[in-house]
Enzyme design. Structure first.
Site, PDB file in Angstrom:
ATOM      1  N   GLU A 295       0.810  -1.222   0.000  1.00  0.00           N
ATOM      2  CA  GLU A 295       0.000   0.000   0.000  1.00  0.00           C
ATOM      3  C   GLU A 295       0.844   1.272   0.000  1.00  0.00           C
ATOM      4  O   GLU A 295       0.350   2.353   0.305  1.00  0.00           O
ATOM      5  CB  GLU A 295      -0.975   0.019   1.186  1.00  0.00           C
ATOM      6  CG  GLU A 295      -1.865  -1.203   1.259  1.00  0.00           C
ATOM      7  CD  GLU A 295      -2.671  -1.422  -0.023  1.00  0.00           C
ATOM      8  OE1 GLU A 295      -3.125  -0.435  -0.605  1.00  0.00           O
ATOM      9  OE2 GLU A 295      -2.830  -2.596  -0.424  1.00  0.00           O
TER      10      GLU A 295
ATOM     11  N   ASP B 117      -1.337  -2.452  -9.319  1.00  0.00           N
ATOM     12  CA  ASP B 117      -1.878  -3.794  -9.116  1.00  0.00           C
ATOM     13  C   ASP B 117      -2.079  -4.527 -10.439  1.00  0.00           C
ATOM     14  O   ASP B 117      -2.703  -3.990 -11.370  1.00  0.00           O
ATOM     15  CB  ASP B 117      -3.216  -3.721  -8.390  1.00  0.00           C
ATOM     16  CG  ASP B 117      -3.097  -3.114  -7.003  1.00  0.00           C
ATOM     17  OD1 ASP B 117      -1.994  -3.162  -6.438  1.00  0.00           O
ATOM     18  OD2 ASP B 117      -4.101  -2.595  -6.486  1.00  0.00           O
TER      19      ASP B 117
END
Length: 390
Positions: free
Chosen positions: A124, A214
């Site tokens: 993250e 991602d």
């Protein structure tokens, strides 16, 4: 005019304890087809990262994928990154565990892909200033973070080019800014529009632009598989990159880091990507934050104010949700019990590291601590770690 260099990368992650059918679906709809299309364009290079549990699953369930990836690594077309083997949020686990998380994934990359990783992927992109020293001590030489981190430190968009040295006392690592405009355009905008944005960056003098995000957005996020593969977005994007060497050439972190000096130094604050700041706030404050952001967007000043308009920090999830905080403190208590090298060589220690997987301590859009099977997996690993010690 020299072409701008592009570092393009994908990050593959599934939480510890996720359903097998979810992993298989992500493989078939995103991971496998992305690599197959990439292989068709021999002039392109990219960066690749997978969290450790998914890495092992790919080795066990789809060795053909790993064989293909290994060939690309050996050919110099793919640079694998290291990270925490079970994708923890580094600032909220003990330093000893941070080192072991990185060591184990680096070892896995060496064994399976024959590559010594020097770059790290941060879960993250949660950054705190003291991390530079821990990363360097673990053999890491460079990291990629959002451009938002750099803007929050006072740098302007025109200054973000190449990489910056980020220091912690007498230790330092190189930090590459990830372009938010490209992260939002890829893969949603038409491929030619992405190329035009890259051309604009070249024309304004950029030497380097980075887009690492991602892998699931390339096929397993809602409605993306049809757009990216069946309608041919990814193949067209790669075709445009390869067909326009005067505009853009692809490179890797390692190659750029070796061939170019840093752009300067940066003192980065506690930060993640901008959306995380809103999610971490208490509900009432989160609604207020969104209301102000919407107002700034209507008035056309949000982009200018964004670096100064910040929400909470990741650690606030442990304040916001007692369930996550209790699990976190249970994990820390048990980590202290692994206080010798002998104990950390036990299989039980691996269960502790698995319980540090970040997803169960917070929530994003697609999942998190509100998913009971993820909480069950974390508690199961903590109990097995404690049982192994006893």
């Amino acid at each position: 005019m020299k072409p701008v260099q592009l570092i393009l990368g994908v990050h593959l992650h599934q939480p510890v304890g996720n359903f097998q059918e979810v992993l298989e679906d992500s493989y078939q709809r995103a991971y496998r087809p992305f690599l197959e299309v990439f292989r068709e364009f021999p002039d392109l290079r990219m960066v690749w990262h997978a969290s450790g549990s998914l890495f092992q699953w790919l080795c066990d369930r789809h060795p053909e994928y790993m064989d293909s990836l290994r060939e690309l690594v050996c050919a110099g077309r793919v640079e694998p990154l290291t990270g925490g083997i079970y994708e923890p949020i580094f600032p909220v686990i003990p330093p000893r565990d941070r080192q072991e998380q990185i060591r184990r994934l680096s070892e896995r990359v060496r064994e399976e892909l024959g590559f010594e990783p020097q770059g790290v992927w941060l879960a993250e992109r949660v950054w705190e200033p003291g991390m530079a020293g821990d990363l360097e001590a673990a053999g890491v030489r460079y990291v990629s973070l959002d451009d938002y981190h750099f803007f929050s430190s006072g740098l302007s968009p025109g200054e973000l080019d190449g990489y910056f040295m980020v220091e912690d006392l007498d230790r330092a690592v190189a930090a590459f800014p990830i372009s938010e405009p490209l992260r939002y355009l890829i893969p949603w905008a038409e491929a030619w529009k992405v190329l035009e944005e890259v051309r604009r960056m070249r024309d304004q003098g950029n030497r380097l632009v980075v887009m690492v995000d991602d892998a699931e957005k390339f096929g397993s996020w809602p409605d993306t598989h049809q757009w990216v593969y069946e309608r041919g977005w990814l193949r067209e994007f790669f075709r445009l990159l390869q067909a326009n060497p005067d505009v853009v050439t692809t490179t890797t972190f390692q190659q750029y880091w070796r061939e170019n000096p840093p752009h300067g130094r940066a003192a980065l604050p506690v930060a993640s990507y901008a959306e995380m700041g809103q999610w971490a706030l208490p509900p009432a404050r989160g609604i207020q934050f969104e209301s102000w952001r919407n107002r700034f967007e209507r008035e056309g000043v949000y982009q200018e104010l964004k670096p100064f308009f910040r929400g909470g920090i990741w650690r606030n999830f442990l304040v916001k949700y007692p369930e996550g905080n209790y699990l976190h403190k249970r994990m820390l208590w048990l980590s202290r019990a692994f206080d010798t090298e002998e104990k950390r060589r036990l299989p039980a220690y691996d269960h502790l590291l698995q319980a540090q997987c970040n997803d169960v301590y917070w929530h994003g859009v697609f999942g998190g601590l509100y998913l009971p099977h993820l909480r069950h997996a974390a508690y199961s690993h903590l109990l097995r770690a404690q049982q192994g010690l006893e």
